[in-house]
Design a protein around this motif. Structure first.
Motif, PDB file in Angstrom:
ATOM      1  N   UNK A  88       0.739  -1.260   0.154  1.00 15.18           N
ATOM      2  CA  UNK A  88       0.015  -0.159  -0.052  1.00 15.18           C
ATOM      3  C   UNK A  88       0.987   1.324  -0.065  1.00 15.18           C
ATOM      4  N   UNK A  89       1.960   1.046   0.528  1.00 16.42           N
ATOM      5  CA  UNK A  89       2.837   2.342   0.600  1.00 16.42           C
ATOM      6  C   UNK A  89       3.661   2.481  -0.870  1.00 16.42           C
ATOM      7  N   UNK A  90       3.827   1.255  -1.433  1.00 17.04           N
ATOM      8  CA  UNK A  90       4.638   1.576  -2.613  1.00 17.04           C
ATOM      9  C   UNK A  90       3.353   2.021  -3.705  1.00 17.04           C
ATOM     10  N   UNK A  91       2.155   1.917  -3.392  1.00 10.76           N
ATOM     11  CA  UNK A  91       1.177   2.543  -4.222  1.00 10.76           C
ATOM     12  C   UNK A  91       1.089   4.070  -4.105  1.00 10.76           C
ATOM     13  N   UNK A  92       1.559   4.413  -2.867  1.00 11.35           N
ATOM     14  CA  UNK A  92       1.576   5.943  -2.517  1.00 11.35           C
ATOM     15  C   UNK A  92       2.834   6.602  -2.977  1.00 11.35           C
ATOM     16  N   UNK A  93       3.682   5.675  -3.597  1.00 11.12           N
ATOM     17  CA  UNK A  93       4.900   6.421  -4.162  1.00 11.12           C
ATOM     18  C   UNK A  93       5.991   6.551  -2.900  1.00 11.12           C
ATOM     19  N   UNK A  94       5.874   5.542  -1.682  1.00  8.54           N
ATOM     20  CA  UNK A  94       6.743   5.543  -0.661  1.00  8.54           C
ATOM     21  C   UNK A  94       7.365   4.443  -0.777  1.00  8.54           C
ATOM     22  N   UNK A  95       8.777   4.255  -1.132  1.00  6.14           N
ATOM     23  CA  UNK A  95       9.483   3.123  -1.562  1.00  6.14           C
ATOM     24  C   UNK A  95      10.031   2.260  -0.223  1.00  6.14           C
ATOM     25  N   UNK A  96       8.921   1.483   0.252  1.00  3.61           N
ATOM     26  CA  UNK A  96       9.048   0.770   1.608  1.00  3.61           C
ATOM     27  C   UNK A  96       9.629  -0.625   1.180  1.00  3.61           C
ATOM     28  N   UNK A  97      10.549  -1.067   2.411  1.00  2.24           N
ATOM     29  CA  UNK A  97      10.797  -2.443   2.222  1.00  2.24           C
ATOM     30  C   UNK A  97      10.516  -3.063   3.437  1.00  2.24           C
ATOM     31  N   UNK A  98      10.056  -4.331   3.300  1.00  2.00           N
ATOM     32  CA  UNK A  98       9.409  -4.833   4.594  1.00  2.00           C
ATOM     33  C   UNK A  98      10.469  -5.857   5.289  1.00  2.00           C
ATOM     34  N   UNK A  99      10.671  -5.714   6.684  1.00  2.00           N
ATOM     35  CA  UNK A  99      11.717  -6.331   7.241  1.00  2.00           C
ATOM     36  C   UNK A  99      11.127  -6.955   8.782  1.00  2.00           C
ATOM     37  N   UNK A 100      12.023  -7.939   9.082  1.00  2.00           N
ATOM     38  CA  UNK A 100      12.011  -8.429  10.326  1.00  2.00           C
ATOM     39  C   UNK A 100      13.396  -8.108  11.006  1.00  2.00           C
ATOM     40  N   UNK A 101      13.309  -8.439  12.349  1.00  2.00           N
ATOM     41  CA  UNK A 101      14.863  -8.131  13.090  1.00  2.00           C
ATOM     42  C   UNK A 101      15.802  -9.173  12.541  1.00  2.00           C
ATOM     43  N   UNK A 102      15.226 -10.220  12.079  1.00  2.00           N
ATOM     44  CA  UNK A 102      16.141 -11.263  11.373  1.00  2.00           C
ATOM     45  C   UNK A 102      16.892 -10.810   9.875  1.00  2.00           C
ATOM     46  N   UNK A 103      16.209 -10.105   9.137  1.00  3.29           N
ATOM     47  CA  UNK A 103      16.730  -9.710   7.957  1.00  3.29           C
ATOM     48  C   UNK A 103      17.993  -8.846   8.116  1.00  3.29           C
ATOM     49  N   UNK A 104      18.948  -9.155   7.378  1.00  2.37           N
ATOM     50  CA  UNK A 104      20.296  -8.335   7.529  1.00  2.37           C
ATOM     51  C   UNK A 104      20.676  -8.582   8.887  1.00  2.37           C
ATOM     52  N   UNK A 105      20.452  -9.536   9.729  1.00  3.46           N
ATOM     53  CA  UNK A 105      20.828  -9.418  11.133  1.00  3.46           C
ATOM     54  C   UNK A 105      20.448  -8.158  12.029  1.00  3.46           C
ATOM     55  N   UNK A 106      19.490  -7.491  11.540  1.00  6.34           N
ATOM     56  CA  UNK A 106      19.530  -6.095  12.077  1.00  6.34           C
ATOM     57  C   UNK A 106      19.137  -5.967  13.747  1.00  6.34           C
ATOM     58  N   UNK A 107      18.303  -6.703  14.238  1.00  6.37           N
ATOM     59  CA  UNK A 107      17.830  -6.866  15.638  1.00  6.37           C
ATOM     60  C   UNK A 107      18.172  -8.211  16.182  1.00  6.37           C
TER      61      UNK A 107
END
Length: 259
Positions: A88-107
């Motif tokens: 839905x954010x992409x449809x609003x021209x907001x270039x969002x990327x969905x993440x969990x804490x496991x993605x890229x070891x971020x959290x």
């Protein structure tokens, strides 16, 4: 001077109301500068659990996450809700990327000890690795985090979304001037829980302790405020608590917390 960054956490009642969620996403998409969105989704997880015949257990208002409940949380948080918000954010021209804490070891988190209450696969955050996040933000991507972390040993953990928002804001404060927004159904911190218009416009640490001593703040708000002042004590610039109207360009009534 550090660039400004907004870390915005959205509450479950807004997620449940499609009209309010749409309005929120439009306001979020319009927020200028680097930004991060954090969401939960416990109510949707509870409903899916019921459909699957999985009992939801709560202790003191907190969810017990056994193996089956964790599988539901992963499906709902990282799948259904997260990807719906991102699309839905992409449809609003907001270039969002969905993440969990496991993605890229971020959290990174550790499984909460079983005493005094065994909450199951619930994680307490140990650290936030900001390198990947800064790369995303520098390229104009808008991270959207669900309420899941990991233990670096392959185990995903259910983690409080308020805490994730706070720890992300803290972790990024060395690179950004971070403002943390907690958006939920109320207009702010209330002096009277029965009166939605009794918003306390500003709370500092001295005021906070006085309000606790006077038992002015409702018990349900105390954990959120603990997260707020934990963030402020660890270099977050400012914390705002209120409904989604506080994201509007024009002034609205909400609570600002500072040291």
């Amino acid at each position: 001077m550090k660039p400004a960054l907004s870390v915005i956490k959205i509450g479950g009642n807004v997620i449940e109301n499609n009209t309010e969620l749409t309005r929120f996403l439009k306001l979020f998409a319009a927020v200028e500068g680097p930004k991060i969105l954090v969401h939960g989704g416990g109510k949707k997880a509870t409903r899916l659990s019921e459909k699957l015949g999985i009992r939801t257990n709560m202790v003191g208002g907190r969810r017990i996450t056994d193996k089956k409940s964790l599988e539901v949380a992963i499906m709902v948080y990282a799948g259904l809700i997260n990807k719906s918000i991102v699309s839905r954010l992409q449809a609003m021209e907001c270039n969002a990327i969905g993440l969990s804490g496991a993605d890229a070891g971020i959290i990174q988190a550790v499984k909460r000890p079983p005493a005094p209450v065994d909450f199951g696969f619930v994680g307490d955050i140990v650290s936030v690795r900001t390198n990947a996040l800064c790369t995303f933000l520098d390229t104009g991507l808008v991270p959207v985090f669900c309420a899941l972390t990991h233990d670096e040993k392959g185990q995903i953990l259910n983690t409080n979304a308020d805490t994730i928002a706070s720890e992300l804001a803290i972790g990024l404060s060395k690179d950004y001037s971070t403002t943390l927004f907690y958006c939920f159904e109320k207009s702010g911190v209330l002096s009277d829980v029965e009166d939605d218009h009794s918003v306390i416009p500003h709370i500092n640490k001295q005021t906070y302790y006085s309000l606790i001593k006077e038992k002015t703040i409702g018990e349900g708000m105390l954990p959120k405020l603990e997260n707020c002042f934990h963030a402020l004590d660890h270099s977050v610039h400012k914390v705002c608590v209120g409904n989604i109207d506080m994201l509007q360009a024009k002034p609205s009534i909400f609570t600002t917390l500072t040291l």
